[in-house]
Design a protein around this motif. Structure first.
Motif, PDB file in Angstrom:
ATOM      1  N   GLY A 118      34.237  15.073 -30.843  1.00  0.00           N
ATOM      2  CA  GLY A 118      34.897  16.204 -30.206  1.00  0.00           C
ATOM      3  C   GLY A 118      33.957  17.187 -29.535  1.00  0.00           C
ATOM      4  O   GLY A 118      34.382  18.274 -29.120  1.00  0.00           O
ATOM      5  N   ILE A 119      32.671  16.849 -29.380  1.00  0.00           N
ATOM      6  CA  ILE A 119      31.714  17.761 -28.738  1.00  0.00           C
ATOM      7  C   ILE A 119      32.003  17.806 -27.235  1.00  0.00           C
ATOM      8  O   ILE A 119      32.118  16.760 -26.593  1.00  0.00           O
ATOM      9  CB  ILE A 119      30.265  17.302 -28.982  1.00  0.00           C
ATOM     10  CG1 ILE A 119      29.981  17.228 -30.478  1.00  0.00           C
ATOM     11  CG2 ILE A 119      29.275  18.241 -28.290  1.00  0.00           C
ATOM     12  CD1 ILE A 119      28.625  16.623 -30.819  1.00  0.00           C
ATOM     13  N   PRO A 120      32.119  18.989 -26.626  1.00  0.00           N
ATOM     14  CA  PRO A 120      32.387  19.069 -25.190  1.00  0.00           C
ATOM     15  C   PRO A 120      31.157  18.686 -24.374  1.00  0.00           C
ATOM     16  O   PRO A 120      30.018  18.792 -24.832  1.00  0.00           O
ATOM     17  CB  PRO A 120      32.751  20.540 -24.976  1.00  0.00           C
ATOM     18  CG  PRO A 120      32.046  21.266 -26.079  1.00  0.00           C
ATOM     19  CD  PRO A 120      32.058  20.325 -27.258  1.00  0.00           C
ATOM     20  N   VAL A 121      31.413  18.263 -23.133  1.00  0.00           N
ATOM     21  CA  VAL A 121      30.344  17.788 -22.254  1.00  0.00           C
ATOM     22  C   VAL A 121      30.321  18.609 -20.971  1.00  0.00           C
ATOM     23  O   VAL A 121      31.309  18.664 -20.229  1.00  0.00           O
ATOM     24  CB  VAL A 121      30.530  16.296 -21.906  1.00  0.00           C
ATOM     25  CG1 VAL A 121      29.487  15.841 -20.893  1.00  0.00           C
ATOM     26  CG2 VAL A 121      30.445  15.447 -23.165  1.00  0.00           C
ATOM     27  N   ALA A 122      29.176  19.229 -20.716  1.00  0.00           N
ATOM     28  CA  ALA A 122      28.876  19.870 -19.440  1.00  0.00           C
ATOM     29  C   ALA A 122      28.021  18.914 -18.619  1.00  0.00           C
ATOM     30  O   ALA A 122      27.343  18.052 -19.172  1.00  0.00           O
ATOM     31  CB  ALA A 122      28.115  21.173 -19.677  1.00  0.00           C
ATOM     32  N   SER A 123      28.039  19.062 -17.317  1.00  0.00           N
ATOM     33  CA  SER A 123      27.261  18.141 -16.487  1.00  0.00           C
ATOM     34  C   SER A 123      26.421  18.889 -15.472  1.00  0.00           C
ATOM     35  O   SER A 123      26.838  19.902 -14.903  1.00  0.00           O
ATOM     36  CB  SER A 123      28.184  17.160 -15.755  1.00  0.00           C
ATOM     37  OG  SER A 123      29.151  17.848 -14.988  1.00  0.00           O
ATOM     38  N   THR A 124      25.211  18.388 -15.264  1.00  0.00           N
ATOM     39  CA  THR A 124      24.371  18.860 -14.176  1.00  0.00           C
ATOM     40  C   THR A 124      24.874  18.240 -12.872  1.00  0.00           C
ATOM     41  O   THR A 124      25.788  17.421 -12.865  1.00  0.00           O
ATOM     42  CB  THR A 124      22.917  18.454 -14.409  1.00  0.00           C
ATOM     43  OG1 THR A 124      22.801  17.018 -14.286  1.00  0.00           O
ATOM     44  CG2 THR A 124      22.437  18.878 -15.790  1.00  0.00           C
ATOM     45  N   GLN A 125      24.242  18.614 -11.765  1.00  0.00           N
ATOM     46  CA  GLN A 125      24.609  17.987 -10.494  1.00  0.00           C
ATOM     47  C   GLN A 125      24.392  16.477 -10.559  1.00  0.00           C
ATOM     48  O   GLN A 125      25.225  15.700 -10.084  1.00  0.00           O
ATOM     49  CB  GLN A 125      23.790  18.587  -9.346  1.00  0.00           C
ATOM     50  CG  GLN A 125      24.168  19.997  -8.938  1.00  0.00           C
ATOM     51  CD  GLN A 125      25.395  20.035  -8.029  1.00  0.00           C
ATOM     52  OE1 GLN A 125      26.147  19.072  -7.926  1.00  0.00           O
ATOM     53  NE2 GLN A 125      25.602  21.163  -7.367  1.00  0.00           N
ATOM     54  N   ALA A 126      23.281  16.043 -11.139  1.00  0.00           N
ATOM     55  CA  ALA A 126      22.988  14.608 -11.212  1.00  0.00           C
ATOM     56  C   ALA A 126      23.845  13.899 -12.246  1.00  0.00           C
ATOM     57  O   ALA A 126      24.050  12.688 -12.166  1.00  0.00           O
ATOM     58  CB  ALA A 126      21.513  14.380 -11.511  1.00  0.00           C
TER      59      ALA A 126
END
Length: 624
Positions: free
Chosen positions: A260-268
């Motif tokens: 259940g850990i949320p995921v943020a993303s960089t541009q790449a």
């Protein structure tokens, strides 16, 4: 008994050697150097040019470029699309042809993407000195213009004798195939040496397989990372480009589904999870979403996966504000894994994520935390919908252009961009549906990358619809490879947005007290500034003159229809639209970015900007 040999020129031997190099990962083998881009001049026409002709298309496909920098961009786009497992070479003459490689080489190395550069060089024998286009240095006789490629190459060699090619070529392949070391590799080839004959051992031309490793994490590092995650109340994963390069998307999703850990993303890293996965909270940092940046500010553990932590990601070290925040970095490169004083987990992204999932069996974040970020994701989705929405008969804003494209593309389409105001809008708003759909070159953010990169992506995956998104500023930097797309029959789509200037730098200039100086494409006014009428430049006509089919759109409805027609076409097609720049539909920045402001100034705009700068910079932290 002597070993068998084959008499070839240095150039012929190099082409033959390159034609039998392979990578292998997970049991899948493919060509390491799948083709060669080239523009010929006196520094390579009789060497590598003749060798490519003699080898033929089966041994080494040749691609004709129009600009040396653009050829490197095309090769980089190709390598990225194929997860760095296959690359292309680029050959040029000496002089300006070679120095034109520098920008592309920097882009490749910054982004950790493989490309082999083969510039011609001055005579090794110095039989003729100085040569046409030779740089003469008063105290360094062995210096040539190719030395400009040293700082932007991951490996550099100058082959001044035939037999020196053997170790040079082997080292070049080692670096290109190594996921830790990869980037631009340069073999500078003096033009006389290229044409010189030598008796080469047959073993040099044997097929070689360069196995791309998936190193597993150290057990102690893995245990420490798992303990840190289990103890965290508000963990956040930051997915970088390494997730894609490793093909680790399924492994990431398995970890997230289990914990259940949320995921943020960089541009790449955008697209590491599909946009509609409940744990995908979008882009992070200066161009990130509100929900993601709020989570980042409160996170007590940040888990970086395959990210370099650029200043856009960390908001110039102002984003992660929890006093107790700690970092765990999973990265195949120890150089990146140690950043932000993190607990390092040095491993291949897929292997490391699989190991973490196993180590965390039975662990899940608090239900309240999941409910919090899911509610934030829903709120942001309403922001996206509002930014995309436009009246059918209205002139579209830039975000409405993205909305129209979103309505047309399929899951496997590839959307390419690199510079201007589009990266910010795309990072916040784009709904990435496939692992390679979102193709942003934001390590070097190089204007002119998009069109040649689209050609490279199209070469790598011929049946994939490919879109190069460019503004007028970027288009004017490098439209030359349109001719290549037409020549090769590559049905790339160009979405050309006219907003009469450098829109992103104009906005930045205004925010730092620069008053949009030098950022508009307009006539000079009576006061000497570029504030007159827009220039009567017809970029659509220019694209048409280079051989593209051109579809012009003036409204939201016409734009949707034109995009659908372009996607259905089997020809290189440009969709041209002039946007409404007076109506603001893009969400504001959710985090800061450090662009230093004049410490002393007489103009009021700069004075006010400096006051705001000092307020923002006070929030910077050093994570030690």
């Amino acid at each position: 008994m002597s070993s068998p040999t084959r008499r070839l020129t240095v150039a012929q031997a190099l082409v033959r050697f390159l034609s039998v190099q392979y990578t292998e990962r997970d049991g899948v083998r493919q060509r390491l150097i799948a083709g060669t881009w080239g523009i010929f001049g006196h520094g390579n026409v009789a060497g590598l040019g003749q060798a490519l002709l003699e080898a033929g298309e089966d041994a080494m496909p040749y691609h004709q470029g129009r600009n040396e920098q653009a050829m490197v961009h095309a090769a980089v786009g190709y390598a990225r699309q194929l997860d760095r497992l296959s690359a292309q070479a680029v050959t040029t003459s000496i002089g300006p042809g070679a120095t034109n490689l520098v920008t592309g080489a920097a882009l490749a190395t910054v982004n950790r993407l493989p490309v082999l550069l083969l510039p011609g060089d001055s005579f090794a024998t110095r039989a003729a000195d100085p040569l046409l286009q030779q740089l003469e240095h008063p105290v360094e006789a062995d210096l040539t213009v190719n030395d400009t490629l040293r700082p932007v190459s991951r490996w550099f060699d100058r082959v001044t004798r035939p037999e020196a090619l053997i170790p040079a070529a082997l080292h070049a392949m080692r670096v290109l195939a190594d996921p830790v070391e990869t980037g631009a590799v340069t073999l500078a080839l003096p033009q006389d040496v290229q044409a010189e004959a030598y008796d080469w051992p047959e073993e040099f031309f044997a097929e070689r397989i360069w196995r791309v490793r998936r190193p597993a994490p150290d057990p102690a590092e893995l245990a420490a990372a798992a303990r840190a995650i289990e103890r965290a109340a508000r963990p956040l994963i930051v997915a970088g480009g390494g997730v894609h390069h490793s093909g680790a998307e399924d492994a990431l999703r398995a970890l997230v589904d289990a914990t259940g850990i949320p995921v943020a993303s960089t541009q790449a890293g955008k697209g590491s999870l599909r946009h509609d996965h409940p744990a995908d909270v979008g882009g992070i940092g200066h161009t990130g979403t509100a929900v993601c940046d709020d989570l980042a500010r409160a996170a007590d553990l940040v888990i970086g996966v395959g990210t370099r932590y650029t200043d856009f990601t960390t908001a110039s070290n102002t984003l992660f504000q929890n006093p107790d925040v700690r970092f765990v970095n999973l990265n195949i490169a120890a150089f990146d894994a140690h950043k932000l004083a993190a607990s390092s987990l040095v491993a291949d992204a897929r292997t490391g994520l699989d190991a973490l999932t196993e180590a965390l069996a039975g662990h899940r974040v608090d239900a309240g935390y999941e409910a919090e970020y899911r509610a934030g994701k829903e709120r942001w989705e309403r922001v996206v919908a509002a930014a995309y929405r436009g009246e059918d008969d209205a002139v579209p804003t830039q975000t409405q252009v993205l909305g129209a494209l979103d309505a047309v593309v399929g899951d496997d389409d590839v959307v390419i961009n690199a510079a201007g105001s589009l990266p910010g809008d795309l990072h916040k708003l784009w709904r990435a549906r496939g692992r390679r759909q979102y193709h942003l070159e934001y390590g070097f953010s190089c204007m002119g990358y998009e069109i040649p990169a689209a050609i490279g992506v199209q070469q790598a995956t011929p049946d994939t619809p490919v879109w190069a998104l460019v503004g007028d500023g970027t288009y004017l930097m490098m439209p030359t490879e349109i001719v290549t797309a037409v020549q090769e029959g590559l049905p790339v789509n160009l979405l050309l947005i006219q907003n009469h200037g450098y829109a992103s730098i104009g906005g930045l200039s205004e925010s730092v007290g620069g008053e949009r100086f030098g950022t508009a494409y307009r006539y000079r006014a009576a006061d000497g500034t570029f504030s007159g009428d827009p220039l009567p430049v017809d970029l659509a006509a220019n694209a048409g003159s280079l051989g593209m089919d051109v579809l012009r759109a003036t409204t939201v409805r016409e734009l949707r229809d034109a995009l659908a027609a372009a996607r259905a076409s089997d020809r290189p097609t440009c969709v041209y639209v002039e946007t409404d720049t007076a109506t603001a539909t893009a969400p504001p920045a959710e985090a800061w970015w450090d662009v230093p402001v004049a410490a002393t100034a007489s103009r009021e705009a700069a004075v006010r900007a400096r006051e705001e700068y000092e307020r923002q910079v006070a929030a910077r932290r050093r994570h030690l």
